[in-house]
Write a protein that holds these residues in place. Structure first.
Motif, PDB file in Angstrom:
ATOM      1  N   PRO A  79     -27.366   8.196   8.837  1.00 28.52           N
ATOM      2  CA  PRO A  79     -27.788   7.677   7.546  1.00 28.52           C
ATOM      3  C   PRO A  79     -26.622   7.279   6.640  1.00 28.52           C
ATOM      4  CG  PRO A  79     -28.061  10.073   7.606  1.00 28.52           C
ATOM      5  CD  PRO A  79     -27.626   9.649   8.973  1.00 28.52           C
ATOM      6  N   ALA A  81     -26.029   7.185   2.491  1.00 27.08           N
ATOM      7  CA  ALA A  81     -26.683   7.770   1.324  1.00 27.08           C
ATOM      8  C   ALA A  81     -25.715   7.824   0.148  1.00 27.08           C
ATOM      9  CB  ALA A  81     -27.178   9.182   1.643  1.00 27.08           C
ATOM     10  N   ARG A  86     -25.510   7.363  -8.949  1.00 33.80           N
ATOM     11  CA  ARG A  86     -24.284   6.572  -8.733  1.00 33.80           C
ATOM     12  C   ARG A  86     -24.544   5.264  -7.981  1.00 33.80           C
ATOM     13  NH1 ARG A  86     -19.785   9.626  -9.831  1.00 33.80           N
ATOM     14  NH2 ARG A  86     -18.871   7.561  -9.888  1.00 33.80           N
ATOM     15  N   HIS A  87     -25.820   4.854  -7.945  1.00 37.89           N
ATOM     16  CA  HIS A  87     -26.129   3.593  -7.265  1.00 37.89           C
ATOM     17  C   HIS A  87     -25.518   2.403  -8.005  1.00 37.89           C
ATOM     18  CE1 HIS A  87     -29.888   4.927  -4.749  1.00 37.89           C
ATOM     19  NE2 HIS A  87     -28.762   5.507  -4.375  1.00 37.89           N
ATOM     20  N   SER A  88     -25.314   1.309  -7.240  1.00 38.50           N
ATOM     21  CA  SER A  88     -24.840   0.029  -7.789  1.00 38.50           C
ATOM     22  C   SER A  88     -23.470   0.142  -8.447  1.00 38.50           C
ATOM     23  CB  SER A  88     -25.870  -0.565  -8.767  1.00 38.50           C
ATOM     24  OG  SER A  88     -27.007  -0.970  -8.039  1.00 38.50           O
ATOM     25  N   GLN A  89     -22.654   1.032  -7.914  1.00 37.66           N
ATOM     26  CA  GLN A  89     -21.267   1.138  -8.385  1.00 37.66           C
ATOM     27  C   GLN A  89     -20.294   0.861  -7.241  1.00 37.66           C
ATOM     28  OE1 GLN A  89     -20.862   4.989 -10.327  1.00 37.66           O
ATOM     29  NE2 GLN A  89     -22.623   4.584 -11.650  1.00 37.66           N
ATOM     30  N   GLY A  92     -21.747   2.487  -1.770  1.00 42.28           N
ATOM     31  CA  GLY A  92     -22.263   2.123  -0.446  1.00 42.28           C
ATOM     32  C   GLY A  92     -21.393   1.062   0.216  1.00 42.28           C
ATOM     33  N   ARG A 121     -25.218  -8.403   3.861  1.00 46.06           N
ATOM     34  CA  ARG A 121     -23.954  -8.731   3.164  1.00 46.06           C
ATOM     35  C   ARG A 121     -22.719  -8.250   3.939  1.00 46.06           C
ATOM     36  NH1 ARG A 121     -24.797  -5.796  -2.390  1.00 46.06           N
ATOM     37  NH2 ARG A 121     -26.908  -6.472  -1.915  1.00 46.06           N
TER      38      ARG A 121
HETATM   39  C1  LIG Z   1     -28.623   1.743   0.052  1.00 48.56           C
HETATM   40  C2  LIG Z   1     -27.518   2.533  -0.680  1.00 48.56           C
HETATM   41  C3  LIG Z   1     -26.725   3.346   0.322  1.00 48.56           C
HETATM   42  C4  LIG Z   1     -26.612   1.530  -1.403  1.00 48.56           C
HETATM   43  O1  LIG Z   1     -25.593   2.248  -2.078  1.00 48.56           O
HETATM   44  P1  LIG Z   1     -24.936   1.710  -3.440  1.00 48.56           P
HETATM   45  O2  LIG Z   1     -23.694   2.491  -3.663  1.00 48.56           O
HETATM   46  O3  LIG Z   1     -25.936   1.676  -4.517  1.00 48.56           O
HETATM   47  O4  LIG Z   1     -24.572   0.215  -3.010  1.00 48.56           O
HETATM   48  P2  LIG Z   1     -23.539  -0.772  -3.638  1.00 48.56           P
HETATM   49  O5  LIG Z   1     -23.175  -0.350  -5.032  1.00 48.56           O
HETATM   50  O6  LIG Z   1     -22.440  -1.011  -2.682  1.00 48.56           O
HETATM   51  O7  LIG Z   1     -24.393  -2.118  -3.679  1.00 48.56           O
HETATM   52  C5  LIG Z   1     -25.403  -2.180  -4.621  1.00 48.56           C
HETATM   53  C6  LIG Z   1     -26.146  -3.492  -4.440  1.00 48.56           C
HETATM   54  O8  LIG Z   1     -26.986  -3.400  -3.292  1.00 48.56           O
HETATM   55  C7  LIG Z   1     -28.305  -3.681  -3.677  1.00 48.56           C
HETATM   56  N1  LIG Z   1     -29.212  -2.917  -2.828  1.00 48.56           N
HETATM   57  C8  LIG Z   1     -29.309  -1.584  -2.678  1.00 48.56           C
HETATM   58  N2  LIG Z   1     -30.288  -1.285  -1.803  1.00 48.56           N
HETATM   59  C9  LIG Z   1     -30.799  -2.463  -1.403  1.00 48.56           C
HETATM   60  C10 LIG Z   1     -31.832  -2.833  -0.522  1.00 48.56           C
HETATM   61  N3  LIG Z   1     -32.537  -1.922   0.142  1.00 48.56           N
HETATM   62  N4  LIG Z   1     -32.098  -4.148  -0.352  1.00 48.56           N
HETATM   63  C11 LIG Z   1     -31.401  -5.092  -1.010  1.00 48.56           C
HETATM   64  N5  LIG Z   1     -30.389  -4.801  -1.854  1.00 48.56           N
HETATM   65  C12 LIG Z   1     -30.116  -3.508  -2.051  1.00 48.56           C
HETATM   66  C13 LIG Z   1     -28.377  -3.266  -5.131  1.00 48.56           C
HETATM   67  O9  LIG Z   1     -29.421  -3.926  -5.803  1.00 48.56           O
HETATM   68  C14 LIG Z   1     -27.029  -3.744  -5.647  1.00 48.56           C
HETATM   69  O10 LIG Z   1     -27.043  -5.138  -5.854  1.00 48.56           O
HETATM   70  P3  LIG Z   1     -25.956  -5.864  -6.804  1.00 48.56           P
HETATM   71  O11 LIG Z   1     -24.613  -5.684  -6.122  1.00 48.56           O
HETATM   72  O12 LIG Z   1     -26.404  -7.262  -6.828  1.00 48.56           O
HETATM   73  O13 LIG Z   1     -26.024  -5.129  -8.102  1.00 48.56           O
HETATM   74  C15 LIG Z   1     -28.132   3.448  -1.765  1.00 48.56           C
HETATM   75  O14 LIG Z   1     -28.926   2.660  -2.611  1.00 48.56           O
HETATM   76  C16 LIG Z   1     -28.963   4.610  -1.235  1.00 48.56           C
HETATM   77  O15 LIG Z   1     -28.435   5.689  -0.971  1.00 48.56           O
HETATM   78  N6  LIG Z   1     -30.290   4.399  -1.133  1.00 48.56           N
HETATM   79  C17 LIG Z   1     -31.203   5.417  -0.668  1.00 48.56           C
HETATM   80  C18 LIG Z   1     -31.015   5.699   0.810  1.00 48.56           C
HETATM   81  C19 LIG Z   1     -30.991   4.457   1.652  1.00 48.56           C
HETATM   82  O16 LIG Z   1     -31.723   3.497   1.412  1.00 48.56           O
HETATM   83  N7  LIG Z   1     -30.131   4.463   2.674  1.00 48.56           N
HETATM   84  C20 LIG Z   1     -29.982   3.359   3.566  1.00 48.56           C
HETATM   85  C21 LIG Z   1     -30.908   3.463   4.729  1.00 48.56           C
HETATM   86  S1  LIG Z   1     -30.403   4.728   5.864  1.00 48.56           S
END
Ligand SMILES: CC(C)(COP(=O)(O)OP(=O)(O)OC[C@H]1O[C@@H](n2cnc3c(N)ncnc32)[C@H](O)[C@@H]1OP(=O)(O)O)[C@@H](O)C(=O)NCCC(=O)NCCS
Length: 166
Positions: A79, A81, A86-89, A92, A121
């Motif tokens: 996974p 996570a 702290r999302h969108s910073q 990930g 992306r």
């Molecule tokens: C998916 C995840 C890991 C992204 O982490 P993050 O640190 O927020 O990601 P980043 O900051 O690098 O990127 C954020 C961007 O991704 C986009 N994004 C996040 N999840 C997305 C999805 N499922 N579909 C499309 N875009 C998504 C956000 O809207 C944001 O867009 P922006 O750059 O235009 O503002 C996080 O949202 C998370 O932990 N989600 C819950 C668990 C999960 O979905 N895990 C992945 C599947 S195992």
């Protein structure tokens, strides 16, 4: 923010981050933290990366060895996570970028099951014939490092508990 390999004292925080992040995901099974523990116990964590800042562990990414059909040498990411607060910073993105950089050294490609809206992306895409039984085909994505066209079932480590036909 620092991306680094896990160390033993990160383990409780990794479990918390994975559990908290996955609560946001409708399709999550609630078993993701347990999968990480099983992969670790079986020595199958090819990568176990934490994102850390002064607040501690804020993100996590696992990768494990996988096959596509009969072909070994794939690195399965997941996974992934990030703490909801702290999302969108960019956490990930930083984890994914480092994971891809490292997997390039050791694997023929990376693969994952996830939202194409996010993983596209990083260059991940679906391929005809690439799949995981029971998953929507568009969610099963790969990033071949050698230009190959992956085709077949993406066979996860048994720790994922999937019932997969080889
Ligand atoms: C998916 C995840 C890991 C992204 O982490 P993050 O640190 O927020 O990601 P980043 O900051 O690098 O990127 C954020 C961007 O991704 C986009 N994004 C996040 N999840 C997305 C999805 N499922 N579909 C499309 N875009 C998504 C956000 O809207 C944001 O867009 P922006 O750059 O235009 O503002 C996080 O949202 C998370 O932990 N989600 C819950 C668990 C999960 O979905 N895990 C992945 C599947 S195992």
């Amino acid at each position: 923010m620092l991306i680094r390999d896990e160390i033993a004292r990160d383990i409780p925080a990794i479990g918390r981050v994975v559990t908290e992040a996955m609560r946001m995901l409708a399709q999550a099974s609630g078993t993701e933290a347990g999968i990480v523990e099983k992969l670790r116990a079986e020595g199958a964590l090819a990568l176990s990366l934490v994102a850390e800042d002064e607040g501690g562990v804020i993100g996590y990414l696992a990768a494990s060895p996988a096959r596509i059909g009969a072909q070994p040498g794939w690195g399965l990411i997941g996974p992934v996570a990030v703490l909801p607060s702290r999302h969108s910073q960019g956490v990930g993105t930083a984890l994914m970028t480092e994971a891809i950089r490292r997997l390039r050294r050791t694997c023929r490609g990376a693969a994952l099951v996830g939202d194409p809206g996010y993983y596209g992306r990083f260059g991940f895409r679906a391929f005809p014939g690439l799949g995981v039984t029971g998953c929507p085909p568009e969610a099963v994505q790969a990033l071949p490092f050698d230009g190959s066209e992956p085709c077949g079932e993406l066979i996860h480590h048994p720790a994922f508990g999937l019932d997969q036909q080889e």
